[in-house]
Design an enzyme around this catalytic site. Structure first.
Site, PDB file in Angstrom:
ATOM      1  N   ASP A  13      16.411 -13.731  16.626  1.00  0.00           N
ATOM      2  CA  ASP A  13      16.769 -12.434  17.208  1.00  0.00           C
ATOM      3  C   ASP A  13      15.905 -12.198  18.449  1.00  0.00           C
ATOM      4  O   ASP A  13      14.675 -12.197  18.355  1.00  0.00           O
ATOM      5  CB  ASP A  13      16.502 -11.303  16.200  1.00  0.00           C
ATOM      6  CG  ASP A  13      17.567 -11.222  15.115  1.00  0.00           C
ATOM      7  OD1 ASP A  13      18.686 -11.730  15.336  1.00  0.00           O
ATOM      8  OD2 ASP A  13      17.274 -10.642  14.047  1.00  0.00           O
ATOM      9  N   GLY A  39      19.514 -13.649  11.156  1.00  0.00           N
ATOM     10  CA  GLY A  39      20.639 -14.367  10.528  1.00  0.00           C
ATOM     11  C   GLY A  39      20.741 -13.866   9.097  1.00  0.00           C
ATOM     12  O   GLY A  39      19.745 -13.828   8.375  1.00  0.00           O
ATOM     13  N   ASN A 184      29.346  -3.628   2.673  1.00  0.00           N
ATOM     14  CA  ASN A 184      28.910  -2.259   2.976  1.00  0.00           C
ATOM     15  C   ASN A 184      30.188  -1.420   3.162  1.00  0.00           C
ATOM     16  O   ASN A 184      31.299  -1.916   2.970  1.00  0.00           O
ATOM     17  CB  ASN A 184      27.960  -2.228   4.181  1.00  0.00           C
ATOM     18  CG  ASN A 184      28.632  -2.628   5.486  1.00  0.00           C
ATOM     19  OD1 ASN A 184      29.861  -2.729   5.565  1.00  0.00           O
ATOM     20  ND2 ASN A 184      27.848  -2.863   6.521  1.00  0.00           N
ATOM     21  N   LEU A 221      25.921   1.670   0.269  1.00  0.00           N
ATOM     22  CA  LEU A 221      26.292   2.940   0.901  1.00  0.00           C
ATOM     23  C   LEU A 221      25.146   3.503   1.747  1.00  0.00           C
ATOM     24  O   LEU A 221      24.987   4.730   1.828  1.00  0.00           O
ATOM     25  CB  LEU A 221      26.661   3.950  -0.201  1.00  0.00           C
ATOM     26  CG  LEU A 221      27.746   3.498  -1.209  1.00  0.00           C
ATOM     27  CD1 LEU A 221      27.759   4.397  -2.432  1.00  0.00           C
ATOM     28  CD2 LEU A 221      29.125   3.496  -0.537  1.00  0.00           C
ATOM     29  N   ASP A 253      20.853  -7.231   3.897  1.00  0.00           N
ATOM     30  CA  ASP A 253      20.305  -8.542   3.525  1.00  0.00           C
ATOM     31  C   ASP A 253      19.231  -8.388   2.452  1.00  0.00           C
ATOM     32  O   ASP A 253      19.167  -9.182   1.504  1.00  0.00           O
ATOM     33  CB  ASP A 253      19.707  -9.242   4.758  1.00  0.00           C
ATOM     34  CG  ASP A 253      20.775  -9.554   5.794  1.00  0.00           C
ATOM     35  OD1 ASP A 253      21.952  -9.682   5.415  1.00  0.00           O
ATOM     36  OD2 ASP A 253      20.419  -9.665   6.988  1.00  0.00           O
ATOM     37  N   GLY A 288      11.614  -4.964  11.798  1.00  0.00           N
ATOM     38  CA  GLY A 288      12.080  -6.346  11.695  1.00  0.00           C
ATOM     39  C   GLY A 288      12.984  -6.544  10.496  1.00  0.00           C
ATOM     40  O   GLY A 288      13.236  -5.613   9.723  1.00  0.00           O
TER      41      GLY A 288
HETATM   42  P1  ATP Z   1      22.587  -3.568   7.802  1.00  0.00           P
HETATM   43  O1  ATP Z   1      23.929  -4.009   8.361  1.00  0.00           O
HETATM   44  O2  ATP Z   1      21.894  -2.533   8.622  1.00  0.00           O
HETATM   45  O3  ATP Z   1      21.722  -4.694   7.401  1.00  0.00           O
HETATM   46  P2  ATP Z   1      24.210  -2.717   5.638  1.00  0.00           P
HETATM   47  O4  ATP Z   1      25.155  -1.790   6.340  1.00  0.00           O
HETATM   48  O5  ATP Z   1      24.708  -4.071   5.271  1.00  0.00           O
HETATM   49  O6  ATP Z   1      22.872  -2.819   6.432  1.00  0.00           O
HETATM   50  P3  ATP Z   1      23.543  -0.535   3.897  1.00  0.00           P
HETATM   51  O7  ATP Z   1      24.653  -0.147   2.999  1.00  0.00           O
HETATM   52  O8  ATP Z   1      23.300   0.306   5.107  1.00  0.00           O
HETATM   53  O9  ATP Z   1      23.703  -2.064   4.268  1.00  0.00           O
HETATM   54  O10 ATP Z   1      22.177  -0.565   3.078  1.00  0.00           O
HETATM   55  C1  ATP Z   1      21.924  -1.508   2.031  1.00  0.00           C
HETATM   56  C2  ATP Z   1      21.005  -0.871   1.006  1.00  0.00           C
HETATM   57  O11 ATP Z   1      19.787  -0.498   1.665  1.00  0.00           O
HETATM   58  C3  ATP Z   1      21.544   0.419   0.412  1.00  0.00           C
HETATM   59  O12 ATP Z   1      22.325   0.128  -0.742  1.00  0.00           O
HETATM   60  C4  ATP Z   1      20.254   1.172   0.062  1.00  0.00           C
HETATM   61  O13 ATP Z   1      19.803   0.780  -1.207  1.00  0.00           O
HETATM   62  C5  ATP Z   1      19.257   0.682   1.114  1.00  0.00           C
HETATM   63  N1  ATP Z   1      19.122   1.663   2.215  1.00  0.00           N
HETATM   64  C6  ATP Z   1      19.822   1.688   3.370  1.00  0.00           C
HETATM   65  N2  ATP Z   1      19.442   2.734   4.153  1.00  0.00           N
HETATM   66  C7  ATP Z   1      18.476   3.385   3.459  1.00  0.00           C
HETATM   67  C8  ATP Z   1      17.673   4.543   3.701  1.00  0.00           C
HETATM   68  N3  ATP Z   1      17.801   5.248   4.833  1.00  0.00           N
HETATM   69  N4  ATP Z   1      16.760   4.900   2.758  1.00  0.00           N
HETATM   70  C9  ATP Z   1      16.613   4.189   1.610  1.00  0.00           C
HETATM   71  N5  ATP Z   1      17.334   3.089   1.326  1.00  0.00           N
HETATM   72  C10 ATP Z   1      18.260   2.689   2.219  1.00  0.00           C
END
Ligand code: ATP
Length: 306
Positions: A13, A39, A184, A221, A253, A288
């Site tokens: 990155d 990645g 997601n 979520l 991830d 990171g």
């Molecule tokens: P990214 O693409 O940014 O890596 P994502 O969209 O694949 O993330 P998310 O659903 O946003 O995944 O988040 C994955 C998990 O991370 C959620 O299920 C939750 O447990 C944790 N998480 C995400 N945001 C927060 C937050 N603001 N505070 C606490 N836990 C969080």
């Protein structure tokens, strides 16, 4: 013996922070630069290994400085590399433009030689895949390679997780090879065609993923946590508060790596979703992606406090 095997992509990155993106033909001065390991597959492998489970990562690398960075990252995290090195292409890299005022980003990913991972590469690793407790993959490498790996895992009785990211149309039958599919909200919408903003909508989308062939669905979520659905029942697992949120990139991830590690240790699926949420909730308090993944002691401490 618990063992997680991950198939996926490593990219370096490269993040450039500037007031605005340059116009075509223009050069501007930036405010900051950061280089780090990324990645999805590599991040998930690092998360699983940091969570204390034997973890192997299947991929391809070039012969260059970013390949050295990948190997160093996995060594530090305790990930065993199951990679081949290639002279005819390069290790992947991502250009990340970060707008200084808003923090919004725009990204170009070039997966390099890992974008050429083939079903033949996977067959050469069939013993490793077959020896896993849990196999995990995503969609950054070619779909036919992911499909073949899921087939091998399934035929060996290995638990399979597909993190369908980035969103893509799946070949027929692919979800039928998945014990768990972990999109997601956006990816769940892309796969099902249903809106996913509320818990009720997430439950409906999860049911559709199961009707499409997956044994169980976990929709992450963001700050609302995750929704697990199997056997006709939905369970909402809230996110944890592990401190002020610094950077949510890589949260998905962290979730997938922690979830896989917990399943490999024999936790029941809902406890494993809780473990994944705890892993991810700690990672978002740090900068990171790979360097933000917590240790098993940190995850256990958060779970004990909750
Ligand atoms: P990214 O693409 O940014 O890596 P994502 O969209 O694949 O993330 P998310 O659903 O946003 O995944 O988040 C994955 C998990 O991370 C959620 O299920 C939750 O447990 C944790 N998480 C995400 N945001 C927060 C937050 N603001 N505070 C606490 N836990 C969080």
């Amino acid at each position: 013996m618990s063992k997680v095997v991950v198939l996926g992509v490593f990219v370096a990155d490269t993040a450039y922070r500037a007031a605005r993106a340059p116009r075509m033909g223009e050069t501007i001065m930036g405010e900051n630069f950061a280089l780090g390991p990324g990645g999805k597959g590599s991040n998930q492998a690092v998360a699983a290994a940091r969570a204390g489970v034997e973890t192997h990562f299947i991929s391809r690398l070039g012969r260059d400085t970013f390949a050295d960075m990948a190997l160093q990252t996995w060594k530090q995290a305790g990930v065993t590399a199951a990679i081949t090195k290639h002279d005819d292409s390069y290790t992947g890299a991502a250009y990340i433009f970060v707008e200084a005022q808003t923090g919004d980003n725009a990204i170009i990913v070039c997966p390099g030689v890992a974008g050429q991972i083939s079903p033949g590469d996977i067959e050469a690793r069939s013993d490793l895949i077959g020896s896993a407790s849990v196999f995990v993959t995503q969609l950054e490498q070619p779909l036919d390679a992911a499909y073949r790996a899921l087939e091998i895992a399934r035929s060996s009785g290995v638990q399979t997780i597909l993190n369908p990211a980035p969103a893509a149309k799946l070949p027929n039958g692919m979800l039928g090879l998945c014990d768990y599919v972990t999109p997601n909200e956006t990816e769940a919408e892309a796969l099902t065609g249903l809106a996913v903003t509320t818990l009720e909508e997430a439950s409906l989308a999860a049911q559709k993923l199961i009707a499409m062939g997956a044994k169980a669905a976990v929709i992450t979520l963001g700050e609302k946590g995750a929704l697990y659905h199997a056997g006709g029942q939905s369970v909402h697992v809230p996110a944890f508060n592990a401190g002020p949120v610094k950077e949510t990139t890589g949260a998905g991830d962290a979730f997938n790596g922690g979830f896989a590690a917990a399943l490999a240790r024999g936790l029941d699926p809902v406890s494993a979703v809780r473990y994944g949420c705890a892993t991810a909730s700690i990672s978002v308090t740090r900068a990171g992606t790979a360097p933000a993944m917590p240790s098993s002691a940190e995850i256990d401490a958060l779970l004990a406090k909750a």
